[in-house]
Design an enzyme around this catalytic site. Structure first.
Site, short mmCIF file in Angstrom:
data_model
loop_
_atom_site.label_atom_id
_atom_site.label_comp_id
_atom_site.label_asym_id
_atom_site.label_seq_id
_atom_site.Cartn_x
_atom_site.Cartn_y
_atom_site.Cartn_z
N HIS A 156 0.79 -1.25 0.00
CA HIS A 156 0.00 0.00 0.00
C HIS A 156 0.82 1.29 0.00
O HIS A 156 0.72 2.12 0.93
CB HIS A 156 -1.02 0.01 1.14
CG HIS A 156 -0.58 -0.60 2.46
ND1 HIS A 156 0.51 -0.17 3.14
CD2 HIS A 156 -1.12 -1.61 3.19
CE1 HIS A 156 0.64 -0.87 4.26
NE2 HIS A 156 -0.35 -1.78 4.30
N ASP B 81 -6.16 -4.11 0.01
CA ASP B 81 -6.05 -4.00 1.48
C ASP B 81 -7.44 -4.02 2.10
O ASP B 81 -7.70 -3.32 3.09
CB ASP B 81 -5.26 -2.75 1.89
CG ASP B 81 -4.82 -2.81 3.35
OD1 ASP B 81 -4.98 -3.87 4.00
OD2 ASP B 81 -4.30 -1.79 3.86
O1 DOR Z 1 -5.82 0.09 7.37
C1 DOR Z 1 -5.30 -0.98 7.60
N1 DOR Z 1 -6.01 -2.01 8.11
N2 DOR Z 1 -4.01 -1.14 7.34
C2 DOR Z 1 -3.34 -2.24 7.73
O2 DOR Z 1 -2.18 -2.33 7.48
C3 DOR Z 1 -4.02 -3.30 8.49
C4 DOR Z 1 -5.46 -3.31 8.19
C5 DOR Z 1 -6.27 -4.18 9.13
O3 DOR Z 1 -5.86 -5.29 9.44
O4 DOR Z 1 -7.35 -3.75 9.52
ZN ZN Z 2 -0.78 -2.79 5.89
#
Ligand code: DOR
Ligand code: ZN
Length: 423
Positions: free
Chosen positions: A232, A305
């Site tokens: 990301h 993501d």
């Molecule tokens: O926004 C995010 N949510 N970034 C991450 O790196 C982890 C992810 C999560 O696991 O909720």
């Molecule tokens: Zn992440």
């Protein structure tokens, strides 16, 4: 038999950018030609004005199994995936327990196969318990089916551990993907450090937190000669660093999320923690930088993501609210928006959503060719639809896009020769 009629096929692997019909028999593509007539008792799909391309691969999703299946599970995640045109997804190991043992790797794969809607492959943790200290048994995890290694949700903060991890993963033909965030810089930051965070009084999270760790990882890759993948990527300086590392011959690849391609920190203006995500939504200059980097090949892959969280969790005040937003069903319309705005063409869309991500994890990308099993996505590039709770297949509905109109809709997804999603 199924005849897909009147659509435009885009598959750069086979030099296809033409209006042709596709005849599928027993799951296999048997003919690709203009103006095919349906044989008797053949199902006909009218694909007029639609695009047909190899199905998408998302190398970065959170399906929360084991441990947090109230947010998402492999079934609901698979439903969201195929509704987004994806037939392969890579689940992140920040589960409870973390995916750091071969038995958990196998558990995820087997559950995905049982459900059978798409290929569900796990990434395994770099360090035991994702604690950043002791490396996992990477060979065993790879043999069990882990497609790469990451402590995502957290960085591999110790540079020595990261160097060893890169060397080891690289030596067994795999790679480490890093969530680049220097925690000593991000601290308790919530929103991108800039005018908006300042105006709203939100704890600022400086872009240096991401940039310095991207730089560290690139330098380690240059010195070890081993691959590293940047998760990301969201900043303009990060783009410059990856550009430099690639010019140095480093085996660095990078992904960008649909939300970092489409949204900025202005999403915070209604004080809604749905905008909270890690890395944070950035400014217009960053948006432009990642868009052009995706167009030019500096960024190789779009990865969602997809990070589901329950409603009551996202409703908490900004410190307590977990970062993340869902993304599987919005990636196509968002990337199509960039095609409409002339950043790149549909061929590049197929490269960054289908071909590059599949290759990155060592799979042969789906191919639209006679003799191949049908694994393809049919989408309408012009259909407008509204994001609302009813159309979201994910268990969690956390997205700042709620209520907004998007253009571009998946109509059919084929996996292993069968229709696994129909709009
Ligand atoms: O926004 C995010 N949510 N970034 C991450 O790196 C982890 C992810 C999560 O696991 O909720
Ligand atoms: Zn992440």
């Amino acid at each position: 038999m199924i005849l897909i009629k009147g659509g435009t096929i885009i598959d750069p692997q086979n030099n296809l950018r033409d209006q042709k019909d596709i005849l599928i028999d027993k799951g296999k593509i048997v003919k690709i030609e203009e103006n095919l007539q349906p044989p008797p008792e053949c199902q006909v799909i009218d694909a007029t004005d639609k695009v047909i391309c190899p199905a998408f691969t998302d190398i970065h999703v959170h399906f929360r199994d084991p441990g947090q299946t109230y947010k998402e599970d492999i079934y609901t995640g698979s439903l969201a995936a195929v509704a987004g045109g994806y037939t392969t997804v890579v689940c992140m190991p920040n589960t409870f327990p973390a995916i750091d043992e071969p038995s958990i790797v196998r558990y995820v794969i087997e559950k995905g196969e049982e459900i059978g809607l798409c290929r569900v492959l796990p990434a395994a943790a770099v360090t035991k318990g994702r604690e950043g200290k002791q490396l996992t048994e990477m060979s065993l995890l790879k043999d069990a089916g882990a497609v790469y290694f990451t402590d995502d949700g957290a960085p591999v903060w110790d540079a020595h551990v990261m160097r060893k991890a890169m060397e080891f993963a690289g030596s067994i033909g795999s790679f480490v993907a890093d969530h680049c965030e220097d925690l000593s810089l991000s601290k308790d930051g919530v929103a991108h450090e800039g005018e908006i965070a300042a105006a709203l009084g939100l704890p600022p999270l400086p872009p240096e937190a991401e940039d310095t760790m991207i730089a560290r990882d690139c330098v380690l890759s240059i010195h070890t000669g081993m691959p590293v993948h940047i998760c990301h990527l969201s900043t303009k300086v990060g783009v410059e660093i990856v550009t430099w590392a690639k010019a140095m011959g480093a085996k660095v690849t990078a992904e960008v999320t649909p939300h970092h391609l489409y949204l900025t920190d202005e999403e915070w203006l209604d004080f809604d923690c749905k905008a909270k995500v890690s890395p944070p939504l950035r400014e217009h200059e960053d948006l432009e930088a990642v868009r052009w980097a995706l167009a030019s090949g500096i960024i190789d892959i779009v990865a969602t993501d997809h990070a589901p969280h329950a409603h009551q969790e996202k409703m908490q005040e900004h410190h307590a609210c977990p970062p993340g937003m869902i993304g599987l069903q919005f990636a196509l319309p968002i990337v199509l928006e960039l095609v409409r705005k002339d950043y790149f063409d549909l061929t590049r869309l197929v490269e960054v959503m289908s071909i590059n991500p599949a290759r990155k994890i060592g799979l042969k990308p789906p191919s639209i060719k006679e003799g191949e099993i049908a694994e393809l996505t049919i989408f309408d590039p012009t259909e407008s639809w509204e994001v609302n709770e009813e159309v979201i297949y994910s268990k969690s509905k956390n997205t700042p896009l709620m209520g907004r109109k998007l253009i571009g809709k998946v109509k059919y997804t084929f996996y292993k020769g069968e229709i696994v999603y129909r709009d």
